[in-house]
Design an enzyme around this catalytic site. Structure first.
Site, mmCIF file in Angstrom:
data_model
loop_
_atom_site.group_PDB
_atom_site.id
_atom_site.type_symbol
_atom_site.label_atom_id
_atom_site.label_comp_id
_atom_site.label_asym_id
_atom_site.label_seq_id
_atom_site.Cartn_x
_atom_site.Cartn_y
_atom_site.Cartn_z
ATOM 1 N N ASP A 1 0.827 -1.207 0.000
ATOM 2 C CA ASP A 1 0.000 0.000 0.000
ATOM 3 C C ASP A 1 0.865 1.262 0.000
ATOM 4 O OD1 ASP A 1 -2.321 -1.554 0.146
ATOM 5 O OD2 ASP A 1 -2.166 -1.709 2.320
ATOM 6 N N GLU B 1 2.816 5.998 -3.146
ATOM 7 C CA GLU B 1 3.816 6.801 -3.873
ATOM 8 C C GLU B 1 3.341 7.098 -5.289
ATOM 9 O OE1 GLU B 1 7.891 6.087 -4.171
ATOM 10 O OE2 GLU B 1 8.136 5.379 -2.121
ATOM 11 N N ARG C 1 10.257 -2.468 11.254
ATOM 12 C CA ARG C 1 10.125 -2.821 9.848
ATOM 13 C C ARG C 1 10.902 -4.082 9.482
ATOM 14 N NH1 ARG C 1 7.834 -1.233 5.366
ATOM 15 N NH2 ARG C 1 6.393 0.449 5.751
ATOM 16 N N ARG D 1 5.330 -7.323 11.843
ATOM 17 C CA ARG D 1 5.434 -6.147 12.718
ATOM 18 C C ARG D 1 4.066 -5.628 13.132
ATOM 19 N NH1 ARG D 1 6.009 -4.439 7.462
ATOM 20 N NH2 ARG D 1 5.197 -2.395 6.845
ATOM 21 N N GLY E 1 -0.887 3.829 5.809
ATOM 22 C CA GLY E 1 0.388 3.223 6.207
ATOM 23 C C GLY E 1 1.505 4.235 6.383
HETATM 24 N N1 LIG Z 1 14.022 1.383 -2.733
HETATM 25 C C1 LIG Z 1 13.395 1.701 -1.605
HETATM 26 N N2 LIG Z 1 14.072 1.761 -0.440
HETATM 27 C C2 LIG Z 1 13.448 2.036 0.717
HETATM 28 N N3 LIG Z 1 12.132 2.286 0.831
HETATM 29 C C3 LIG Z 1 11.410 2.232 -0.294
HETATM 30 C C4 LIG Z 1 11.995 1.943 -1.565
HETATM 31 N N4 LIG Z 1 11.027 1.953 -2.498
HETATM 32 C C5 LIG Z 1 9.890 2.248 -1.853
HETATM 33 N N5 LIG Z 1 10.099 2.421 -0.526
HETATM 34 C C6 LIG Z 1 9.137 2.730 0.547
HETATM 35 O O1 LIG Z 1 8.870 1.530 1.263
HETATM 36 C C7 LIG Z 1 7.644 1.682 1.974
HETATM 37 C C8 LIG Z 1 6.952 0.349 2.159
HETATM 38 O O2 LIG Z 1 6.730 -0.236 0.925
HETATM 39 P P1 LIG Z 1 5.500 -1.139 0.504
HETATM 40 O O3 LIG Z 1 4.249 -0.452 0.664
HETATM 41 O O4 LIG Z 1 5.845 -1.609 -0.866
HETATM 42 O O5 LIG Z 1 5.589 -2.389 1.478
HETATM 43 P P2 LIG Z 1 4.959 -2.713 2.903
HETATM 44 O O6 LIG Z 1 4.993 -1.501 3.768
HETATM 45 O O7 LIG Z 1 5.631 -3.922 3.375
HETATM 46 O O8 LIG Z 1 3.476 -3.093 2.567
HETATM 47 P P3 LIG Z 1 2.065 -2.458 2.986
HETATM 48 O O9 LIG Z 1 2.164 -1.000 2.640
HETATM 49 O O10 LIG Z 1 1.078 -3.199 2.136
HETATM 50 O O11 LIG Z 1 1.857 -2.680 4.454
HETATM 51 C C9 LIG Z 1 6.816 2.635 1.142
HETATM 52 O O12 LIG Z 1 6.364 3.655 1.953
HETATM 53 C C10 LIG Z 1 7.776 3.164 0.078
HETATM 54 O O13 LIG Z 1 7.736 4.581 0.041
HETATM 55 C C1 LIG Z 2 -8.082 -9.586 18.278
HETATM 56 C C2 LIG Z 2 -7.907 -9.680 16.830
HETATM 57 C C3 LIG Z 2 -7.530 -8.361 16.289
HETATM 58 C C4 LIG Z 2 -7.576 -8.382 14.805
HETATM 59 C C5 LIG Z 2 -7.736 -6.999 14.312
HETATM 60 C C6 LIG Z 2 -7.873 -7.030 12.840
HETATM 61 C C7 LIG Z 2 -8.215 -5.680 12.306
HETATM 62 C C8 LIG Z 2 -7.644 -5.590 10.943
HETATM 63 C C9 LIG Z 2 -8.076 -4.376 10.232
HETATM 64 C C10 LIG Z 2 -7.071 -4.094 9.188
HETATM 65 C C11 LIG Z 2 -7.404 -2.872 8.424
HETATM 66 C C12 LIG Z 2 -6.278 -2.557 7.521
HETATM 67 C C13 LIG Z 2 -6.544 -1.314 6.770
HETATM 68 C C14 LIG Z 2 -5.394 -1.042 5.868
HETATM 69 C C15 LIG Z 2 -4.486 -0.176 6.150
HETATM 70 C C16 LIG Z 2 -3.326 0.061 5.240
HETATM 71 O O1 LIG Z 2 -3.500 1.291 4.607
HETATM 72 C C17 LIG Z 2 -2.046 0.084 6.024
HETATM 73 C C18 LIG Z 2 -0.864 0.081 5.082
HETATM 74 O O2 LIG Z 2 -0.701 -1.130 4.482
HETATM 75 N N1 LIG Z 2 -1.949 -1.085 6.894
HETATM 76 C C19 LIG Z 2 -1.974 -0.984 8.209
HETATM 77 C C20 LIG Z 2 -1.949 -2.267 8.974
HETATM 78 O O3 LIG Z 2 -1.992 0.072 8.785
#
Ligand SMILES: Nc1ncnc2c1ncn2[C@@H]1O[C@H](COP(=O)(O)OP(=O)(O)OP(=O)(O)O)[C@@H](O)[C@H]1O
Ligand SMILES: CCCCCCCCCCCCC/C=C/[C@@H](O)[C@H](CO)NC(C)=O
Ligand SMILES: [Ca+2]
Length: 566
Positions: free
Chosen positions: A207, A212, A314, A320, A516
């Site tokens: 996400d 980005e 991270r 995490r 996020g």
């Molecule tokens: N080459 C890079 N080095 C370090 N950070 C990067 C790079 N490319 C992108 N990012 C940053 O890494 C962060 C996390 O990336 P990404 O969203 O792909 O994975 P994630 O955080 O594991 O997944 P999610 O957002 O679904 O929880 C983004 O905020 C992005 O801005």
């Molecule tokens: C006792 C059990 C607890 C379980 C709680 C589950 C609730 C999950 C709800 C998840 C919603 C996620 C929404 C998405 C957010 C994204 O934008 C963000 C970036 O990837 N992710 C998070 C985890 O912030």
């Protein structure tokens, strides 16, 4: 029911069996014939229609010649499949098409048809290719950004092994940039990329990576049209390029909520067929300074604290969020402030109905009356942006969580999402207020995100469908004006400015989790920008059902078929 005219019908062979192949408007269908040339039993490969199998031309990935000597110009797999009939039937072609498997997953299937006539084969390839080229929504050229560090750090491998071969197969050219630092993709899109060359932008990551691309594309579109993003009431210009998401992150909520699964092959196929899903975007401002856009979760309190804590972990990858979730739950913080919101009137849904947003959603297609649709220019919006309260509701209190979701935010952790009936493209967001309550109450509320229970059915939870909202923490934030112009700095390991520590906030404030990313301010104004972007997606599909008398079946056609000359 009106029946469609046939265009083409011929006899071919498939795996030693004689089949009748029909190309009617938009549908390729085949059925087995018995030895006397009559209809026989079915061939298993594509969805069954009344008496055979069919695939919509818009779901055909490619059509390739297959040489009679078994040398397929398309793939190794089909080459192996060349059978003993090739001497008698030296001409063949293979159609590659979308097949639905379980849980919204798509796969690329293939079927090869053999015949004795070179010209018959050529005519079929030409007819199919012409129909494919008439599908103007299909991308031919893409700009792809890969985050090599997202999720389990598998982005590059996923793209090279699962996605690039499909794009090549479909004749799509792709310029690939593996990002070298956070915000590389955003800044490249904003200022450098020659976007005229492309039909779409694809992000490989989670996400954060999607965010980005969203920020880069939206900022570029506004600057190309002379629109100032800092004006909260600016009429933003929708982006013309579609965005594709190849999921390779930790949550991948935007992919899951728009396609129904986090599967790179499924996403690649949605891109290839040129699907189009409009999406609402929330713009977030602080004191008339633009902060960020959000399409999934804008969460203060619980989700802000989970994110702040998880950014320090991270290195743990997707786990995490679980660890920080437990820690934040145990700390059981609440925050005081006031929330003002403009309820969305004249919509045909509400956050507690059962009208789930699915492919072709009629709630998203509903045209609001002029009063609601013109809210962008309305007095209410002006008043809202000036800090007034005309038409607005205000709620003050102590909140464990304040969440706003432009869409359901369904993801593998919560398959129905934070707001199960929120809509992708209805111009509204669902605002969920979780007031101070017992630990057990909050635990029950959270648990219901993961099962069939109604997470809004608690005395301490309320949910409103809104076109915009504002949050003001009870205690003023200790920030200077210079801080407003810059979003928090990011490092390879995440956002540096953790709201509760380095920015000097007291425990009186949480921070906002914006898709996020941590926002640098607690006091924000949010406005829903209806259908600002388009994804290569179609919304979550309902299971398809074919009935025996399905009028769309190509076998329910009038006679009058053209027989191509052999
Ligand atoms: N080459 C890079 N080095 C370090 N950070 C990067 C790079 N490319 C992108 N990012 C940053 O890494 C962060 C996390 O990336 P990404 O969203 O792909 O994975 P994630 O955080 O594991 O997944 P999610 O957002 O679904 O929880 C983004 O905020 C992005 O801005
Ligand atoms: C006792 C059990 C607890 C379980 C709680 C589950 C609730 C999950 C709800 C998840 C919603 C996620 C929404 C998405 C957010 C994204 O934008 C963000 C970036 O990837 N992710 C998070 C985890 O912030
Ligand atoms: Ca919405």
């Amino acid at each position: 029911m009106e029946k469609q005219p046939r265009l083409f019908s011929s006899e071919f062979f498939h795996k030693n069996r004689q089949v009748e192949l029909v190309l009617s408007r938009g549908v390729l269908a085949w059925r087995e014939l018995d030895k006397g040339g009559k209809r026989g039993s079915d061939i298993k490969s594509a969805p069954e229609t009344a008496h055979g199998h069919s695939v919509q031309v818009c779901e055909i990935v490619a059509v390739h010649k297959t040489e009679g000597d078994g040398k397929d110009q398309g793939s190794n797999r089909s080459r192996k499949k060349a059978n003993k009939h090739v001497l008698l039937l030296p001409y063949a072609f293979t159609a590659f098409f979308v097949r639905r498997t379980q849980q919204h997953q798509w796969r690329c299937s293939e079927i090869t048809f053999h015949c004795a006539s070179h010209s018959l084969r050529e005519q079929w390839i030409q007819a199919l290719s012409e129909q494919l080229s008439s599908l103007t929504n299909r991308p031919k050229s893409l700009l792809v950004y890969i985050n090599p560090y997202g999720g389990k750090r598998r982005g590059k491998r996923i793209y090279e092994q699962k996605v690039a071969p499909l794009f090549r197969h479909a004749g799509i050219s792709a310029d690939v940039i593996v990002t070298e630092y956070a915000n590389h993709a955003r800044d490249h899109l904003k200022t450098e990329a020659n976007l005229d060359k492309y039909d779409g932008v694809v992000c490989v990551g989670g996400d954060g990576m999607f965010s980005e691309v969203l920020h880069g594309l939206v900022a570029r579109t506004q600057s190309d049209h002379g629109v100032d993003q800092n004006q909260p009431d600016a009429q933003l210009v929708p982006c013309s390029l579609h965005i594709g998401i190849i999921p390779a992150g930790s949550t991948d909520c935007i992919c899951f909520a728009t396609i129904g699964t986090n599967d790179p092959v499924t996403s690649a196929l949605h891109i290839i067929v040129g699907d189009s899903q409009p999406m609402d975007v929330c713009s977030v401002h602080h004191s008339d300074i633009f902060l960020r856009y959000s399409v999934s979760l804008l969460g203060y309190g619980f989700y802000g604290d989970v994110l702040t804590d998880s950014e320090r972990k991270r290195w743990l990858g997707p786990a995490r969020y679980d660890l920080s979730g437990v820690k934040t739950f145990l700390s059981h913080n609440y925050y005081e402030g006031s929330v003002s919101f403009l309820p969305a009137e004249d919509t045909i849904g509400n956050p507690r109905d059962k009208l789930r947003c699915r492919s072709g959603c009629h709630v998203c297609q509903h045209k609001p009356s002029s009063k609601d649709s013109e809210w962008d220019m309305s007095e209410e919006k002006e008043k809202f942006n000036e800090g007034g309260s005309g038409g607005w509701s205000v709620i003050r209190g102590k909140f464990i969580a304040i969440n706003a979701a432009c869409m359901s935010c369904a993801c593998p952790r919560s398959p129905k999402g934070l707001s199960p009936s929120a809509h992708l493209a209805d111009g509204t967001a669902d605002l969920i207020l979780v007031r101070k309550c017992s630990r057990l109450g909050f635990f029950r509320h959270l648990l219901r995100h993961t099962n069939k229970g109604d997470q809004f059915d608690h005395a301490f939870v309320e949910v409103h469908r809104v076109r915009g909202f504002r949050f003001q923490p009870r205690h003023q934030e200790p920030v200077s004006l210079e801080d407003l112009s810059e979003a928090p700095k990011k490092t390879r390991f995440g956002t540096m400015c953790s709201a509760q520590t380095t920015c000097g906030y007291g425990a009186a404030h949480s921070s906002w989790n914006c898709d996020g990313e941590i926002l640098p301010h607690a006091a924000i104004q949010v406005s829903v920008q209806s259908r600002l972007i388009r994804l290569f997606a179609r919304g979550i599909e309902e299971p398809q059902r074919f009935t025996f008398e399905d009028p769309s079946s190509p076998w329910a056609l009038e006679p009058g078929t053209q027989q191509p000359a052999a």
